[in-house]
Design a protein around this motif. Structure first.
Motif, PDB file in Angstrom:
ATOM      1  N   ALA A  46       0.752  -1.269   0.175  1.00 29.10           N
ATOM      2  CA  ALA A  46      -0.151   0.028  -0.028  1.00 29.10           C
ATOM      3  C   ALA A  46       1.054   1.355   0.046  1.00 29.10           C
ATOM      4  N   GLY A  47       1.869   1.233   0.775  1.00 31.42           N
ATOM      5  CA  GLY A  47       3.035   2.385   0.709  1.00 31.42           C
ATOM      6  C   GLY A  47       3.411   2.750  -0.536  1.00 31.42           C
ATOM      7  N   MET A  48       4.062   1.462  -1.173  1.00 32.52           N
ATOM      8  CA  MET A  48       4.442   1.590  -2.535  1.00 32.52           C
ATOM      9  C   MET A  48       3.583   2.245  -3.483  1.00 32.52           C
ATOM     10  N   LEU A  49       2.572   1.770  -3.443  1.00 31.79           N
ATOM     11  CA  LEU A  49       1.282   2.137  -4.419  1.00 31.79           C
ATOM     12  C   LEU A  49       0.833   3.681  -4.321  1.00 31.79           C
ATOM     13  N   ASP A  50       1.104   4.182  -2.804  1.00 34.94           N
ATOM     14  CA  ASP A  50       1.090   5.522  -2.451  1.00 34.94           C
ATOM     15  C   ASP A  50       2.081   6.474  -2.862  1.00 34.94           C
ATOM     16  N   GLY A  51       3.059   5.860  -3.201  1.00 29.43           N
ATOM     17  CA  GLY A  51       4.203   6.951  -3.856  1.00 29.43           C
ATOM     18  C   GLY A  51       5.273   6.782  -2.583  1.00 29.43           C
ATOM     19  N   ASP A  52       5.337   5.858  -1.747  1.00 27.48           N
ATOM     20  CA  ASP A  52       6.363   5.776  -0.941  1.00 27.48           C
ATOM     21  C   ASP A  52       7.545   4.950  -1.425  1.00 27.48           C
ATOM     22  N   ILE A  53       8.675   5.786  -1.994  1.00 31.18           N
ATOM     23  CA  ILE A  53       9.828   5.243  -2.455  1.00 31.18           C
ATOM     24  C   ILE A  53      10.547   4.002  -1.524  1.00 31.18           C
ATOM     25  N   THR A  54      10.496   4.486  -0.415  1.00 32.08           N
ATOM     26  CA  THR A  54      11.245   3.495   0.706  1.00 32.08           C
ATOM     27  C   THR A  54      10.390   2.204   0.880  1.00 32.08           C
ATOM     28  N   ALA A  55       9.259   2.106   0.632  1.00 33.94           N
ATOM     29  CA  ALA A  55       8.596   0.900   0.536  1.00 33.94           C
ATOM     30  C   ALA A  55       8.797   0.159  -0.686  1.00 33.94           C
ATOM     31  N   LEU A  56       9.088   1.027  -1.923  1.00 31.91           N
ATOM     32  CA  LEU A  56       9.502   0.397  -2.825  1.00 31.91           C
ATOM     33  C   LEU A  56      10.803  -0.542  -2.700  1.00 31.91           C
ATOM     34  N   ALA A  57      11.559   0.538  -2.275  1.00 34.05           N
ATOM     35  CA  ALA A  57      13.087   0.011  -1.986  1.00 34.05           C
ATOM     36  C   ALA A  57      13.229  -1.199  -1.208  1.00 34.05           C
ATOM     37  N   ASP A  58      12.236  -1.150  -0.026  1.00 35.60           N
ATOM     38  CA  ASP A  58      12.302  -2.275   0.761  1.00 35.60           C
ATOM     39  C   ASP A  58      11.725  -3.544   0.478  1.00 35.60           C
ATOM     40  N   LEU A 107      -2.845 -12.076  -1.463  1.00 30.96           N
ATOM     41  CA  LEU A 107      -2.784 -10.767  -0.958  1.00 30.96           C
ATOM     42  C   LEU A 107      -2.753  -9.480  -1.561  1.00 30.96           C
ATOM     43  N   THR A 108      -1.690  -9.489  -2.699  1.00 30.27           N
ATOM     44  CA  THR A 108      -1.835  -8.196  -3.532  1.00 30.27           C
ATOM     45  C   THR A 108      -3.272  -8.059  -4.202  1.00 30.27           C
ATOM     46  N   LYS A 109      -4.114  -8.987  -4.549  1.00 31.54           N
ATOM     47  CA  LYS A 109      -5.557  -8.907  -4.960  1.00 31.54           C
ATOM     48  C   LYS A 109      -6.328  -8.145  -3.911  1.00 31.54           C
ATOM     49  N   GLN A 110      -6.047  -8.577  -2.632  1.00 33.29           N
ATOM     50  CA  GLN A 110      -6.693  -8.026  -1.525  1.00 33.29           C
ATOM     51  C   GLN A 110      -6.589  -6.290  -1.532  1.00 33.29           C
ATOM     52  N   VAL A 111      -5.305  -6.197  -1.440  1.00 32.89           N
ATOM     53  CA  VAL A 111      -4.892  -4.823  -1.387  1.00 32.89           C
ATOM     54  C   VAL A 111      -5.533  -3.803  -2.578  1.00 32.89           C
ATOM     55  N   LEU A 112      -5.346  -4.513  -3.675  1.00 34.93           N
ATOM     56  CA  LEU A 112      -5.546  -3.741  -4.777  1.00 34.93           C
ATOM     57  C   LEU A 112      -7.057  -3.319  -4.898  1.00 34.93           C
ATOM     58  N   GLU A 113      -7.738  -4.514  -4.424  1.00 38.68           N
ATOM     59  CA  GLU A 113      -9.338  -4.348  -4.474  1.00 38.68           C
ATOM     60  C   GLU A 113      -9.827  -3.520  -3.197  1.00 38.68           C
ATOM     61  N   GLY A 114      -8.901  -3.295  -1.971  1.00 41.26           N
ATOM     62  CA  GLY A 114      -9.095  -2.582  -1.055  1.00 41.26           C
ATOM     63  C   GLY A 114      -8.831  -1.109  -1.522  1.00 41.26           C
ATOM     64  N   ILE A 115      -7.949  -0.769  -2.263  1.00 46.75           N
ATOM     65  CA  ILE A 115      -7.865   0.592  -2.757  1.00 46.75           C
ATOM     66  C   ILE A 115      -8.974   1.026  -3.631  1.00 46.75           C
ATOM     67  N   GLU A 116      -9.276   0.111  -4.697  1.00 51.93           N
ATOM     68  CA  GLU A 116     -10.338   0.676  -5.797  1.00 51.93           C
ATOM     69  C   GLU A 116     -11.742   0.838  -4.726  1.00 51.93           C
ATOM     70  N   LYS A 117     -11.692  -0.007  -3.592  1.00 54.07           N
ATOM     71  CA  LYS A 117     -13.068   0.195  -2.805  1.00 54.07           C
ATOM     72  C   LYS A 117     -13.081   1.738  -2.140  1.00 54.07           C
TER      73      LYS A 117
END
Length: 133
Positions: A46-58, A107-117
């Motif tokens: 969720a952090g990565m999808l929200d633009g948190d580059i530190t989450a992407l790095a992690d 888990l990826t599907k759950q996060v993506l669906e939660g964001i869409e909702k």
């Protein structure tokens, strides 16, 4: 997934080892119970999808831990800081791999669906507010 960084290929594996490692970093408490549920993957995704580059790095550092050719944090940070690296394309590529990896796809599907909702609910709220005015 493979990335070429400083002319060197690095592999990133989103398997059970990746998920086990990243899940244990954050825990959610379930209701009034003292049970803690591992939730690190969802937080980082969720952090990565929200633009948190530190989450992407992690996510990338964790996905590379099990591989023979290991990238250093300094090398990865330099790659992410490089103005020629398209972070949006990289995030889309990571999400694509997470969506197909057996260990992570549910888990990826759950996060993506939660964001869409959440986006749909925010849109309905804004429409409702606009209609009141």
């Amino acid at each position: 997934m493979e990335l070429i960084i400083n002319e060197h290929p690095y592999n990133f594996r989103f398997g059970v080892g990746f998920l086990k490692d990243i899940q244990g970093r954050y825990k959610e408490t379930s209701g009034n119970l003292t049970v803690q549920i591992p939730a690190g993957f969802k937080y980082q995704l969720a952090g990565m999808l929200d633009g948190d580059i530190t989450a992407l790095a992690d996510i990338l550092l964790t996905a590379n831990k099990t591989e023979t050719k290991r990238i250093t944090p300094t090398e990865l940070y330099g790659y992410l800081d490089d103005e020629n690296t398209d972070i949006d394309v990289l995030v889309a590529e990571v999400v694509d791999f997470l969506s197909r990896a057996n260990a992570c796809k549910s888990l990826t599907k759950q996060v993506l669906e939660g964001i869409e909702k959440a986006k749909e609910e925010a849109k309905r709220y804004e429409e409702m507010k606009a209609n009141k005015n």
